[in-house]
Design a protein around this motif. Structure first.
Motif, mmCIF file in Angstrom:
data_model
loop_
_atom_site.group_PDB
_atom_site.id
_atom_site.type_symbol
_atom_site.label_atom_id
_atom_site.label_comp_id
_atom_site.label_asym_id
_atom_site.label_seq_id
_atom_site.Cartn_x
_atom_site.Cartn_y
_atom_site.Cartn_z
ATOM 1 N N GLY A 1 -8.666 0.443 -0.078
ATOM 2 C CA GLY A 1 -7.606 0.690 0.899
ATOM 3 C C GLY A 1 -6.328 -0.076 0.594
ATOM 4 N N ASP B 1 -7.603 3.920 -2.751
ATOM 5 C CA ASP B 1 -8.366 4.452 -1.614
ATOM 6 C C ASP B 1 -9.836 4.553 -2.002
ATOM 7 O OD1 ASP B 1 -6.143 4.646 -0.082
ATOM 8 O OD2 ASP B 1 -6.187 6.831 0.156
ATOM 9 N N ASN C 1 -3.460 6.864 -3.664
ATOM 10 C CA ASN C 1 -4.070 7.670 -2.606
ATOM 11 C C ASN C 1 -4.175 9.127 -3.084
ATOM 12 O OD1 ASN C 1 -1.458 8.643 -2.469
ATOM 13 N ND2 ASN C 1 -0.903 7.278 -0.785
ATOM 14 N N LYS C 2 -4.709 9.987 -2.237
ATOM 15 C CA LYS C 2 -4.924 11.396 -2.624
ATOM 16 C C LYS C 2 -3.619 12.076 -3.021
ATOM 17 C CE LYS C 2 -9.021 13.159 -0.367
ATOM 18 N NZ LYS C 2 -9.491 13.407 0.960
ATOM 19 N N GLY D 1 -0.099 1.850 -3.600
ATOM 20 C CA GLY D 1 -1.522 2.189 -3.454
ATOM 21 C C GLY D 1 -1.814 3.576 -4.035
ATOM 22 N N VAL E 1 0.846 -1.207 0.000
ATOM 23 C CA VAL E 1 0.000 0.000 0.000
ATOM 24 C C VAL E 1 0.879 1.254 0.000
ATOM 25 C CG1 VAL E 1 -1.739 1.299 1.318
ATOM 26 C CG2 VAL E 1 -1.920 -1.192 1.134
#
Ligand code: CP
Length: 312
Positions: free
Chosen positions: A269, A273, A247-248, A245, A241
């Motif tokens: 997640g 996200d 994410n923002k 991952g 992650v």
């Protein structure tokens, strides 16, 4: 717009022209889906067996609905309640279905090559609904349809596929479809899941997430295919992650109009996200909707259908 193929086994053996024919036909079926009466008689009198020997939500239900919309008779084959459980072979099972006058067998199987094997022993049309880590042709078709619809073209686009490429049939089919249609494909993930051998398919390979997403017009995320990995391909899910991952913070590094895709099922997640999966850049549910038109188009074309029948 006519087609002379008996099966749909993979994307690898299709030409760019074949792909365009399917996508154009799928667009015609999207228009049918907007009519008050959404059914056409194209497969009336034909029997389709959905032989799913591996779990599925999207593909199975969208094939079933496509077959209903084309007026076919449909048999739902449940592996758990079948004689496969008593040791019957796949070949005997499929030949039994054909002896009951099945015209089409739509198969999902954990073994790569299962649809190709059936195509050699059956006269019925065989459609691959996902075979092991090999190919998932209708997923690639709905992915390319969604990209073409949203971006207006495929040629010249930068498409990044992120995650578990090695064990992904979606990745292989997407790579074939996108490169044949002129996109530049970048693959990214841990080196254990994205080996450099994929460069032979005409892709750029990087293990740096920021580099992979910076210039992307489309970012397609894949889940970790735990069911196909014999041992873990990375030290921990948390490390995956952290490194890969979406994410923002990472989304802020992408082009403002970069489109986010995922074939599903999503592991929220992990590879993506929740906010991004549900955000305004995500086309994940539009991909699902396009699956219906694509599967109608595939069944229709394999049955020998022509444009006048869609208009009917
Ligand atoms: N994308 C896809 O193949 O999803 P299902 O496994 O739910 O069919």
């Amino acid at each position: 717009m006519s087609w002379n193929r008996h099966h749909l086994l993979d994307i690898e053996s299709l030409s760019a022209e074949d792909l365009t024919t399917i996508l154009d036909t799928a667009m015609a079926f999207k228009s049918v889906g907007e009519r008050a009466i959404k059914k056409v008689p194209a497969l009336r009198g034909k029997t389709v067996v959905n032989l799913f020997v591996e779990p599925s939500t999207r593909t199975r239900i969208s094939f079933e609905l496509s077959e209903q919309r084309l007026s076919a008779d449909i048999i739902h084959f449940s592996a758990e309640a079948s004689s496969l459980k008593k040791g019957e072979t796949l070949k005997d099972t499929a030949q039994t279905l054909q002896a009951l006058n099945a015209d089409f067998i739509v198969i999902r199987h954990s073994a790569s090559g299962a649809p190709h094997f059936l195509s050699r022993v059956l006269n019925a049309h065989v459609i691959n609904a996902g075979d092991g880590a090999h190919e998932h042709p209708t997923q690639a078709l709905l992915d390319t349809l969604t990209i073409r619809e949203k971006k207006g073209r495929i040629e010249g686009l930068n498409v990044t596929i992120l995650g578990d490429i090695l064990y992904s049939r979606v990745a292989r089919s997407d790579i074939w479809a996108l490169t044949k249609l002129g996109a530049r494909v970048t693959l990214c993930g841990p080196s254990t899941l994205v080996p450099r051998t994929f460069e032979r398919l005409g892709c750029r390979v990087t293990h740096n997430m920021e580099e992979a997403i910076r210039d992307a017009d489309v970012i397609n995320l894949l889940r970790i295919q735990h069911e196909r990995q014999r041992r873990s391909a990375f030290p921990s899910l948390n490390e995956y992650v952290q490194l890969f991952g979406l994410n923002k913070r990472r989304l802020a590094l992408t082009k403002p109009d970069a489109m986010i895709m995922h074939p599903g099922p999503i592991n929220r997640g992990v590879e993506i996200d929740s906010d991004i999966a549900d955000g305004d850049r995500s086309v994940i549910l539009e991909q699902v909707t396009n699956g219906l038109a694509v599967r109608m188009a595939v069944l229709f074309l394999i049955n020998g259908g022509g444009p006048q029948e869609i208009a009917a």
